[in-house]
Write a protein that holds these residues in place. Structure first.
Motif, mmCIF file in Angstrom:
data_model
loop_
_atom_site.group_PDB
_atom_site.id
_atom_site.type_symbol
_atom_site.label_atom_id
_atom_site.label_comp_id
_atom_site.label_asym_id
_atom_site.label_seq_id
_atom_site.Cartn_x
_atom_site.Cartn_y
_atom_site.Cartn_z
ATOM 1 N N PRO A 1 68.930 74.295 45.408
ATOM 2 C CA PRO A 1 69.140 72.965 44.797
ATOM 3 C C PRO A 1 68.713 72.839 43.490
ATOM 4 O O PRO A 1 69.287 74.440 43.144
ATOM 5 N N ALA A 2 69.552 72.112 42.442
ATOM 6 C CA ALA A 2 69.281 71.849 41.363
ATOM 7 C C ALA A 2 68.101 72.519 40.616
ATOM 8 O O ALA A 2 67.266 72.564 41.144
ATOM 9 N N ARG A 3 67.732 73.330 39.507
ATOM 10 C CA ARG A 3 66.865 73.454 39.218
ATOM 11 C C ARG A 3 66.354 72.587 38.627
ATOM 12 O O ARG A 3 67.111 71.416 37.336
ATOM 13 N N SER A 4 65.048 72.571 38.193
ATOM 14 C CA SER A 4 64.184 71.776 37.222
ATOM 15 C C SER A 4 64.493 71.942 35.780
ATOM 16 O O SER A 4 64.508 73.080 35.554
ATOM 17 N N ASP A 5 63.793 71.061 34.868
ATOM 18 C CA ASP A 5 64.217 70.999 33.848
ATOM 19 C C ASP A 5 63.744 69.986 33.192
ATOM 20 O O ASP A 5 63.929 68.749 34.088
ATOM 21 N N PHE A 6 62.603 69.537 31.918
ATOM 22 C CA PHE A 6 62.456 69.254 31.177
ATOM 23 C C PHE A 6 62.958 68.220 30.906
ATOM 24 O O PHE A 6 63.164 66.297 31.633
ATOM 25 N N ALA A 7 64.823 68.176 29.862
ATOM 26 C CA ALA A 7 65.534 67.560 29.652
ATOM 27 C C ALA A 7 65.970 66.161 30.631
ATOM 28 O O ALA A 7 66.465 65.052 30.691
ATOM 29 N N ALA A 8 66.117 66.670 31.698
ATOM 30 C CA ALA A 8 66.116 65.834 33.197
ATOM 31 C C ALA A 8 65.415 64.830 33.621
ATOM 32 O O ALA A 8 65.704 63.557 33.405
ATOM 33 N N GLY A 9 64.755 65.323 33.600
ATOM 34 C CA GLY A 9 62.937 64.516 33.673
ATOM 35 C C GLY A 9 63.058 63.299 32.404
ATOM 36 O O GLY A 9 62.867 62.367 32.820
ATOM 37 N N ASP A 32 59.081 77.851 33.107
ATOM 38 C CA ASP A 32 59.982 77.444 32.218
ATOM 39 C C ASP A 32 59.306 76.671 30.822
ATOM 40 O O ASP A 32 57.890 76.099 30.550
ATOM 41 N N ALA A 33 60.796 77.013 29.923
ATOM 42 C CA ALA A 33 59.894 75.903 28.758
ATOM 43 C C ALA A 33 59.701 74.412 29.036
ATOM 44 O O ALA A 33 59.895 73.968 29.500
ATOM 45 N N ASN A 34 59.200 74.561 27.663
ATOM 46 C CA ASN A 34 57.908 72.938 27.567
ATOM 47 C C ASN A 34 57.488 72.513 29.191
ATOM 48 O O ASN A 34 57.392 71.134 29.481
ATOM 49 N N LYS A 35 57.485 73.208 29.869
ATOM 50 C CA LYS A 35 56.297 72.889 31.209
ATOM 51 C C LYS A 35 55.224 72.101 30.728
ATOM 52 O O LYS A 35 54.755 71.528 31.155
ATOM 53 N N ALA A 36 54.452 72.889 29.350
ATOM 54 C CA ALA A 36 53.441 71.589 29.074
ATOM 55 C C ALA A 36 53.389 70.431 28.735
ATOM 56 O O ALA A 36 52.905 69.460 29.411
ATOM 57 N N MET A 37 54.872 70.136 27.852
ATOM 58 C CA MET A 37 55.491 69.081 28.129
ATOM 59 C C MET A 37 55.525 68.640 29.081
ATOM 60 O O MET A 37 55.435 66.730 29.612
ATOM 61 N N ALA A 38 56.482 68.749 29.622
ATOM 62 C CA ALA A 38 55.907 67.953 30.912
ATOM 63 C C ALA A 38 55.416 67.381 32.339
ATOM 64 O O ALA A 38 54.784 66.287 32.345
ATOM 65 N N HIS A 39 54.052 67.921 32.188
ATOM 66 C CA HIS A 39 52.683 68.426 32.592
ATOM 67 C C HIS A 39 51.980 67.032 31.856
ATOM 68 O O HIS A 39 51.943 66.237 32.533
ATOM 69 N N TYR A 40 51.902 66.895 30.480
ATOM 70 C CA TYR A 40 51.508 66.011 29.744
ATOM 71 C C TYR A 40 52.044 64.315 30.423
ATOM 72 O O TYR A 40 51.693 63.576 30.554
ATOM 73 N N HIS A 41 53.926 64.858 30.295
ATOM 74 C CA HIS A 41 53.911 62.863 30.536
ATOM 75 C C HIS A 41 53.620 63.566 32.188
ATOM 76 O O HIS A 41 52.858 61.755 32.523
ATOM 77 N N LEU A 42 54.006 64.049 32.715
ATOM 78 C CA LEU A 42 53.625 63.234 34.169
ATOM 79 C C LEU A 42 52.053 62.866 34.751
ATOM 80 O O LEU A 42 52.256 62.046 35.855
ATOM 81 N N GLY A 43 51.072 63.560 34.222
ATOM 82 C CA GLY A 43 49.740 63.304 34.228
ATOM 83 C C GLY A 43 49.688 61.619 33.498
ATOM 84 O O GLY A 43 48.793 61.209 34.186
ATOM 85 N N LEU A 44 50.615 61.392 32.324
ATOM 86 C CA LEU A 44 50.326 60.025 31.946
ATOM 87 C C LEU A 44 50.825 58.931 32.694
ATOM 88 O O LEU A 44 50.204 58.196 33.175
ATOM 89 N N MET A 45 51.588 59.232 33.699
ATOM 90 C CA MET A 45 52.279 58.410 34.469
ATOM 91 C C MET A 45 51.738 58.719 35.596
ATOM 92 O O MET A 45 51.468 57.277 35.804
ATOM 93 N N LEU A 46 50.362 59.528 36.060
ATOM 94 C CA LEU A 46 50.047 59.362 37.310
ATOM 95 C C LEU A 46 48.580 57.991 36.786
ATOM 96 O O LEU A 46 47.879 57.504 37.221
ATOM 97 N N VAL A 47 48.298 58.517 35.422
ATOM 98 C CA VAL A 47 47.132 58.119 34.670
ATOM 99 C C VAL A 47 47.194 56.468 35.262
ATOM 100 O O VAL A 47 46.350 55.872 35.439
ATOM 101 N N HIS A 48 48.053 56.142 34.506
ATOM 102 C CA HIS A 48 48.454 54.485 33.653
ATOM 103 C C HIS A 48 49.254 53.545 34.938
ATOM 104 O O HIS A 48 49.470 53.224 34.897
#
Length: 186
Positions: A1-9, A32-48
């Motif tokens: 499987p393709a590797r997950s990354d922040f930029a692709a997300g 992974d680099a930028n994992k905190a930023m990914a978690h942040y964006h994911l959290g906001l998507m789910l909250v809102h």
């Protein structure tokens, strides 16, 4: 499987493909680099509920993880969302915790948030002197709501000798910065 990354997300998010963004960000490894930023964006998507059903509980978990990883944006949003009760249950004690964490970065916005807690005695004891100190710090760094509260404190003599001229100065600055309550006060 393709590797997950922040930029692709982020690219998927920008294209409105929220399911792909979520898959990228949920699949990131702890190293992974930028994992905190990914978690942040994911959290906001789910909250809102951005591009998916709202899931405040899961979103809050992701936001907390980003905050614990030291991401200032997550700490600030947690402080505000939990204080205001918008899309998350109101929790003044936890909002205060995140405001304090963000304030360690000398964030003017975080210091304004802390001032609100002391100003209203929410999650902490009522302390106008502490509130004034936080409002002054944030006001001097351009946070319009803090400028308004500092102006109100000075004009009314809350925790300081009344100084109407200086109070009006801060209220005018806040009004110029777009603070509607300051515009109303003037």
């Amino acid at each position: 499987p393709a590797r997950s990354d922040f930029a692709a997300g982020l690219k998927a998010y920008g294209q409105g493909n929220f399911a792909a963004a979520r898959a990228q960000w949920e699949g990131m490894k702890p190293t992974d680099a930028n994992k905190a930023m990914a978690h942040y964006h994911l959290g906001l998507m789910l909250v809102h509920g951005t591009g998916m059903d709202k899931d405040p509980g899961t979103g809050l978990t992701w936001l907390r993880q980003a905050g614990e990883e030291g991401l200032l944006l997550a700490q600030l949003d947690l402080a505000e969302l939990l204080f205001s009760g918008v899309d998350l249950p109101r929790d003044y004690a936890e909002a205060l915790k995140w405001g304090r964490a963000a304030a360690k970065s000398d964030s003017a916005r975080a210091r304004y948030y802390l001032g609100r807690h002391y100003d209203r005695g929410l999650g902490v004891g009522l302390d106008y002197h502490a509130a004034l100190g936080h409002f002054k710090f944030a006001a001097e760094r351009g946070v319009a709501p803090a400028q308004r509260r500092l102006g109100q404190y000075l004009a009314a003599g809350i925790a300081v000798d009344a100084d109407l001229e200086n109070g009006l100065y801060w209220l005018e600055l806040a009004a110029e910065g777009g603070d509607q309550l300051a515009q109303y006060d003037l």
